[in-house]
Every structure is written in structure tokens, then in C-alpha cells.
Write a protein that holds these residues in place. Structure first.
Motif, PDB file in Angstrom:
ATOM      1  N   UNK A  43       0.838  -1.195   0.000  1.00 11.01           N
ATOM      2  CA  UNK A  43       0.000   0.000   0.000  1.00 11.01           C
ATOM      3  C   UNK A  43       0.880   1.254   0.000  1.00 11.01           C
ATOM      4  N   UNK A  44       0.276   2.359  -0.467  1.00 16.11           N
ATOM      5  CA  UNK A  44       1.003   3.636  -0.528  1.00 16.11           C
ATOM      6  C   UNK A  44       1.212   4.160   0.889  1.00 16.11           C
ATOM      7  N   UNK A  45       2.345   4.822   1.144  1.00 13.57           N
ATOM      8  CA  UNK A  45       2.525   5.427   2.460  1.00 13.57           C
ATOM      9  C   UNK A  45       1.484   6.514   2.696  1.00 13.57           C
ATOM     10  N   UNK A  46       0.948   6.589   3.915  1.00  7.13           N
ATOM     11  CA  UNK A  46       0.031   7.683   4.250  1.00  7.13           C
ATOM     12  C   UNK A  46       0.887   8.905   4.611  1.00  7.13           C
ATOM     13  N   UNK A  47       0.280  10.090   4.578  1.00 11.54           N
ATOM     14  CA  UNK A  47       1.070  11.281   4.916  1.00 11.54           C
ATOM     15  C   UNK A  47       1.780  11.099   6.263  1.00 11.54           C
ATOM     16  N   UNK A  48       3.058  11.398   6.273  1.00 10.63           N
ATOM     17  CA  UNK A  48       3.819  11.293   7.527  1.00 10.63           C
ATOM     18  C   UNK A  48       4.483   9.940   7.745  1.00 10.63           C
ATOM     19  N   UNK A  49       4.059   8.924   6.976  1.00  8.45           N
ATOM     20  CA  UNK A  49       4.657   7.598   7.159  1.00  8.45           C
ATOM     21  C   UNK A  49       5.997   7.519   6.418  1.00  8.45           C
ATOM     22  N   UNK A  50       6.939   6.812   7.030  1.00  6.23           N
ATOM     23  CA  UNK A  50       8.272   6.713   6.430  1.00  6.23           C
ATOM     24  C   UNK A  50       8.658   5.276   6.123  1.00  6.23           C
ATOM     25  N   UNK A  51       9.315   5.108   4.974  1.00 12.18           N
ATOM     26  CA  UNK A  51       9.846   3.800   4.592  1.00 12.18           C
ATOM     27  C   UNK A  51      10.858   3.343   5.648  1.00 12.18           C
ATOM     28  N   UNK A  52      10.701   2.124   6.118  1.00 10.08           N
ATOM     29  CA  UNK A  52      11.655   1.607   7.104  1.00 10.08           C
ATOM     30  C   UNK A  52      11.295   1.974   8.529  1.00 10.08           C
ATOM     31  N   UNK A  53      10.250   2.768   8.667  1.00  8.87           N
ATOM     32  CA  UNK A  53       9.845   3.144  10.027  1.00  8.87           C
ATOM     33  C   UNK A  53       8.462   2.568  10.331  1.00  8.87           C
ATOM     34  N   UNK A  54       7.499   2.902   9.456  1.00 10.15           N
ATOM     35  CA  UNK A  54       6.155   2.350   9.626  1.00 10.15           C
ATOM     36  C   UNK A  54       6.029   1.024   8.886  1.00 10.15           C
ATOM     37  N   UNK A  55       6.481   1.040   7.671  1.00 10.93           N
ATOM     38  CA  UNK A  55       6.493  -0.162   6.834  1.00 10.93           C
ATOM     39  C   UNK A  55       7.683  -0.070   5.890  1.00 10.93           C
ATOM     40  N   UNK A  56       7.964  -1.185   5.216  1.00  8.24           N
ATOM     41  CA  UNK A  56       8.808  -1.154   4.026  1.00  8.24           C
ATOM     42  C   UNK A  56       7.810  -1.186   2.860  1.00  8.24           C
ATOM     43  N   UNK A  57       7.813  -0.131   2.054  1.00  5.48           N
ATOM     44  CA  UNK A  57       6.837  -0.029   0.959  1.00  5.48           C
ATOM     45  C   UNK A  57       7.455  -0.552  -0.327  1.00  5.48           C
ATOM     46  N   UNK A  58       6.810  -1.554  -0.918  1.00  3.50           N
ATOM     47  CA  UNK A  58       7.324  -2.073  -2.194  1.00  3.50           C
ATOM     48  C   UNK A  58       6.169  -2.222  -3.191  1.00  3.50           C
ATOM     49  N   UNK A  59       6.518  -2.407  -4.463  1.00  2.00           N
ATOM     50  CA  UNK A  59       5.509  -2.561  -5.515  1.00  2.00           C
ATOM     51  C   UNK A  59       4.950  -3.991  -5.478  1.00  2.00           C
ATOM     52  N   UNK A  60       3.705  -4.114  -6.032  1.00  2.00           N
ATOM     53  CA  UNK A  60       3.040  -5.418  -6.024  1.00  2.00           C
ATOM     54  C   UNK A  60       3.872  -6.512  -6.707  1.00  2.00           C
ATOM     55  N   UNK A  61       4.495  -6.145  -7.856  1.00  2.12           N
ATOM     56  CA  UNK A  61       5.279  -7.144  -8.607  1.00  2.12           C
ATOM     57  C   UNK A  61       6.436  -7.655  -7.750  1.00  2.12           C
ATOM     58  N   UNK A  62       7.044  -6.711  -7.037  1.00  2.00           N
ATOM     59  CA  UNK A  62       8.162  -7.077  -6.167  1.00  2.00           C
ATOM     60  C   UNK A  62       7.674  -7.997  -5.038  1.00  2.00           C
TER      61      UNK A  62
END
Ligand code: 5GP
Length: 207
Positions: A43-62
């Protein structure tokens, strides 16, 4: 104290409103060598959310590729997005002698127990003192419509019906007692013979 023993995964499962996040935060903020697990999501980060802090955000294919590579201890699709617990993150944390909190439901807990050796997992189910009290708490938060509250109450009954699958049960009636109970579990688990072995061996061999 750390450095010698291997950490453990602390599964915390609870119905929404049982006070799980407060208890998890309390442990992480006030106790050493314990962290919250950071999940991977599409899912897309919500405002204020950081990669590696709240989640690791990756693409569906990945994410799909990672599933094929068996990179997750468990994963699930929630509202059209994927969420998973990375094997590598958990393994690195345990190897460092740090305990890692997994905030997952009974289904996720089952998958984790299947994926990891028994000695790496400690599971706790947090239950509210009564269903009546849980409903009052959910209503008191003022976040949900009565329909959503009914849905959450059904989920709560389902979650709580699996209490026999957990190692420990904490009835979160009074938050201070809940914190003390959870801390007692973590402290006792760190003092088991197997987790203390390397430290005791050093002491007994004269180092
Ligand atoms: P949100 O998008 O609001 O952060 O999370 C949505 C849902 O995904 C929540 O119910 C949350 O518990 C679940 N979730 C977050 N991370 C994981 C995970 O690693 N594994 C599973 N199975 N569910 C997760």
C-alpha cells in the motif's frame, strides 16, 4: 544482557480495543533489546509515514516475487494490498539477541508457528476483561460507526475463541497490571535455561 542469547519473536494478538498497541509501545519504550517488527506492504505510504519506520513499501510485482522466493514468514492480503513479515528482518533481529514483537492475529500467529522453530516463538493473547467492556471501549474511542463496532465485536469473539493456541494470556483489565504482566512474561522468557546457557557457561568456566 544481550549479545549471547538469541532473541525470540513475541507474538501479540488481541481484538481491536484490547489495548495491544499501548502494551507493545510500553515494552519498546521502556525496555532494552526489544523492537517492533516492521512489515512490508504494497500500500502507498500515508502522509507522515516513512519507509523503514512504519512499513517497508514495495511494488506489487516485487511483493509477488518475494512470495515466490519464500521471503515472508507470513503474509496476507488486506483490502486489496499485501502485507508480510520478512524472514530476513526477523532472522537478523533474533541473531543480534534482540526480541521482536509481531502484532498479528491468530491466523498470522498460526503461520509464524509453522515457519519458525518452537524455541524462537513466544505467543501472548491479550483479552479484554469482558465483551461488554470491549464494546464500551470501542464506543468510547468514538472512531467507528455502530456497524463497524458490531463487525469488530464479531472479530473479537473469533480472535478470543483461539486462546488455547497461545502460550500466555493477559487479561487487560487495568493497563498498569497489563504492562506488569507482559513485562513479567518477557523477563521470565529471557531467563529460561536455554536462553541463559551461553552466559552461564561463561560464568561457570571462569570468564
Ligand atoms: P494498515 O494499512 O492500516 O497499516 O494495516 C491494515 C491491516 O494490515 C491491519 O489489520 C494490520 O494488522 C495488517 N497488517 C499489517 N502488517 C501486517 C503483516 O505483516 N502481516 C499481516 N498478516 N497483516 C499485517
Amino acid at each position: 544482557m544481550s549479545g549471547n542469547r538469541r532473541g525470540f519473536v513475541l507474538i501479540l494478538s488481541a481484538p481491536s480495543g484490547a489495548g495491544k498497541s499501548t502494551l507493545a509501545q510500553y515494552l519498546v519504550k521502556n525496555y532494552t533489546d526489544i523492537v517492533n517488527s516492521i512489515s512490508t506492504t504494497t500500500r502507498e505510504p500515508r502522509p507522515g509515514e516513512k519507509h523503514g519506520e512504519h512499513y517497508f513499501y514495495i511494488k506489487k510485482e516485487q511483493f509477488q516475487k518475494e512470495i515466490e522466493n519464500s521471503s515472508f514468514l507470513e503474509w496476507a492480503e488486506v483490502f486489496g494490498n499485501y502485507y508480510g513479515t520478512s524472514k530476513a528482518v526477523v532472522e537478523e533481529t533474533l541473531a543480534k539477541g534482540t526480541d521482536i514483537i509481531l502484532d498479528i492475529d491468530w491466523q498470522g500467529a498460526r503461520l509464524i508457528r509453522k515457519s519458525l522453530p518452537k524455541e524462537d516463538v513466544v505467543s501472548v493473547s491479550i483479552v479484554p476483561p469482558s465483551l461488554k467492556e470491549l464494546r464500551l471501549r470501542l464506543e468510547g474511542r468514538g472512531q467507528d460507526s455502530s456497524e463497524t463496532i458490531d463487525k469488530r465485536m464479531n472479530q473479537a469473539s473469533e480472535e478470543m475463541s483461539h486462546w488455547r493456541e497461545f502460550d500466555y494470556l493477559v487479561i487487560n483489565d487495568n493497563i498498569e497490571e497489563g504492562k506488569a504482566d507482559l513485562l513479567a512474561i518477557v523477563r521470565a522468557e529471557r531467563l529460561t535455561r536455554d536462553r541463559m546457557a551461553s552466559q552461564i557457561e561463561k560464568i561457570t568456566s571462569g570468564f
